[in-house]
Design an enzyme around this catalytic site. Structure first.
Site, PDB file in Angstrom:
ATOM      1  N   GLU A 156       2.934   5.984  -6.806  1.00 21.25           N
ATOM      2  CA  GLU A 156       3.459   5.222  -5.837  1.00 21.25           C
ATOM      3  C   GLU A 156       4.452   4.166  -6.321  1.00 21.25           C
ATOM      4  O   GLU A 156       4.277   3.633  -7.488  1.00 21.25           O
ATOM      5  CB  GLU A 156       2.411   4.106  -5.128  1.00 21.25           C
ATOM      6  CG  GLU A 156       3.078   3.132  -4.184  1.00 21.25           C
ATOM      7  CD  GLU A 156       1.799   2.423  -3.524  1.00 21.25           C
ATOM      8  OE1 GLU A 156       0.836   2.718  -3.365  1.00 21.25           O
ATOM      9  OE2 GLU A 156       2.242   0.944  -3.317  1.00 21.25           O
ATOM     10  N   GLU A 161       8.943  -5.652  -2.159  1.00 20.60           N
ATOM     11  CA  GLU A 161       7.490  -5.892  -1.575  1.00 20.60           C
ATOM     12  C   GLU A 161       7.401  -7.355  -1.808  1.00 20.60           C
ATOM     13  O   GLU A 161       7.863  -7.869  -3.081  1.00 20.60           O
ATOM     14  CB  GLU A 161       6.530  -5.136  -2.234  1.00 20.60           C
ATOM     15  CG  GLU A 161       5.142  -5.221  -1.418  1.00 20.60           C
ATOM     16  CD  GLU A 161       4.027  -4.327  -2.075  1.00 20.60           C
ATOM     17  OE1 GLU A 161       4.305  -3.824  -3.115  1.00 20.60           O
ATOM     18  OE2 GLU A 161       3.194  -4.250  -1.396  1.00 20.60           O
TER      19      GLU A 161
END
Ligand SMILES: *[C@@H]1O[C@H](CO)[C@@H](O)[C@H](O)[C@H]1NC(C)=O
Ligand SMILES: *[C@@H]1O[C@H](CO)[C@@H](O)[C@H](O)[C@H]1NC(C)=O
Length: 332
Positions: A156, A161
C-alpha cells in the site's frame, strides 16, 4: 471480495498512522554525506499509458459502497446517489465531496471512495489537484493498494493523507515481509518510521512527513494545490510534491522526466526492500472518510470543538471537504 480485502487495509493503515506520533524519537534524518542513498533515475522515456481527466474521468474508476473498513461515520455511495457527490464541472474539474447539504440527527454522512479499474505494477503517476478535503473530523486519502492478496502482501502506498486540521502531509508505505525504509535515504521530508512491514499488530508502516504547510489542507488549497508525482520502479518508490506555481514544464507538457526534478520529497530505495516484489498490482484510490480509526482518536489533539461525532452532524463543517482534481496521468 475486494471489499473485504480493502476493508482490512485502511483499518490497519489507519491505526498504524495513528501510532505515528509515538515514534517521534525516530524522526531525525540519516542522510549524512558519504552515507546517503540518493535517488538516481533509472527509468526514462516515460510515455502516457492512462489518463483520468475531464468528462471521461469516472469511466476508469469503480465506486466502493461497502461499509467503511476504517469505521468512519460515512456511507460510501455509488450510482445516482454518487452523482451528487462525484461529478465533473463544466470546466473539466473533477469533484469528489462529502454531503454538505444535510444536517444529521444521527448516523453516517454520505461520501465517496473510488478505485481505478486498472492495476499497475510500475510506472510514474502524476496527480494534479486543485483542492483537497480537510476540516474537523475529515480524513481524506489519495493512495494505492495492491490487488489480489491479503493486506498488505501486495503493498500500500499512501501519497496524500492526514486528519482534521493537520497542515503537513504524510506519505506512508505498508508492506509484507522484509521491507524497511533505509535510514540513509536522501529525501526532503522528515522520516517518521522505518518498518514498512506489518507484523504482530505493528502496522505503522514506514513514513515521511512533509515540512511545508502548502502540502496539505488549507495551505494546499490556498495556492490552488499542486502536483503530487510518484514513481514505482524496481529501484524504489519516489514521491515529489510541486506547489501550483512551481510545476515543472515537462509535467505540464506531458513529457515528464523525473531525472530533472531533483531530490524527492520522499524516497524509499530498494536497498532495504525488494520494491518490485513488495509492491504489485496497484490500484489508485481517492476517498474521504470522517472520524473512524484515525481522525476519531486524533480529534481531541487538534483545535476542533466538541466531539468528532457531533462535527459529522453539522453540514456546515463540510464546505471544503472535497477533492478538486485536474487530472491523474499514468506513464510507463
Ligand atoms: C504557512 O506557514 C507560513 C510560515 O510559517 C505562515 O506565514 C502562513 O500563514 C501559513 N499558512 C497557512 C495557510 O497556515
Ligand atoms: C535495485 O535497484 C538496482 C538499480 O536499479 C537494481 O540493479 C537491482 O536489481 C534492484 N534490486 C532489486 C531487488 O530489485
Amino acid at each position: 471480495m475486494l471489499g473485504a480485502l480493502v476493508s482490512v487495509v485502511l483499518t490497519l493503515a489507519a491505526s498504524g498512522s495513528a501510532l505515528m506520533p509515538h515514534h517521534g524519537a525516530h524522526t531525525r534524518r540519516h542522510n549524512n554525506i558519504g552515507h546517503a542513498v540518493s535517488y538516481v533515475p533509472r527509468s526514462s522515456g516515460y510515455k502516457l499509458v492512462k489518463e483520468y481527466a475531464g468528462k471521461s474521468f469516472f469511466d476508469g474508476w469503480d465506486f466502493f459502497t461497502d461499509a467503511d473498513p476504517t469505521h468512519g461515520l460515512v456511507q460510501f455511495v455509488g450510482g445516482d446517489e454518487a452523482s451528487k457527490l462525484a461529478y465533473v464541472q463544466d470546466d473539466g474539474t473533477v469533484v469528489l465531496a462529502v454531503d454538505q447539504s444535510n444536517d444529521l440527527v444521527n448516523g453516517n454522512r454520505k461520501s465517496v471512495r473510488i478505485t481505478t479499474q486498472d492495476t499497475f505494477d510500475r510506472g510514474l503517476f502524476i496527480a494534479d489537484i486543485y483542492a483537497m478535503p480537510h476540516g474537523c473530523s475529515v480524513w481524506p486519502a489519495y493512495w494505492s493498494l495492491g490487488a489480489g492478496a491479503p493486506w498488505p502482501q501486495h503493498g500500500e502506498i499512501d501519497i496524500i493523507e492526514g486528519v482534521n486540521e493537520q497542515v503537513q502531509n504524510q506519505i506512508t508505505l505498508h508492506s509484507g515481509d522484509d521491507c524497511t525504509l533505509d535510514r540513509a535515504a536522501d529525501a526532503l521530508a522528515n522520516k517518521l518510521g522505518f518498518t514498512c512491514t506489518s507484523s504482530n499488530g505493528n502496522n505503522a508502516g514506514c513514513a515521511y512527513q512533509q515540512k511545508e504547510n502548502t502540502t496539505y489542507g488549507h495551505g494546499f488549497n490556498m495556492q490552488a494545490g499542486g502536483v503530487y508525482a510518484h514513481t514505482l520502479e524496481a529501484d524504489g518508490i519516489s514521491v515529489w510534491f510541486f506547489d501550483r506555481n512551481a510545476i515543472p514544464a515537462d509535467i505540464t507538457a506531458q513529457t515528464p522526466d523525473p531525472s530533472s526534478w531533483g531530490t524527492p520529497t520522499a524516497y524509499f530505495p530498494n536497498t532495504s526492500c525488494d520494491i518490485a516484489t513488495r509492491f504489485q498490482k496497484q490500484q489508485l484510490i481517492f476517498d474521504i472518510t470522517l472520524c473512524g480509526d484515525w481522525a476519531g482518536p486524533a480529534y481531541s489533539q487538534g483545535n476542533c470543538p466538541g466531539t468528532c461525532a457531533d462535527a459529522v452532524k453539522d453540514a456546515s463543517n463540510f464546505d471544503v471537504a472535497q477533492w478538486k482534481i485536474a487530472s491523474v496521468r499514468v506513464y510507463q
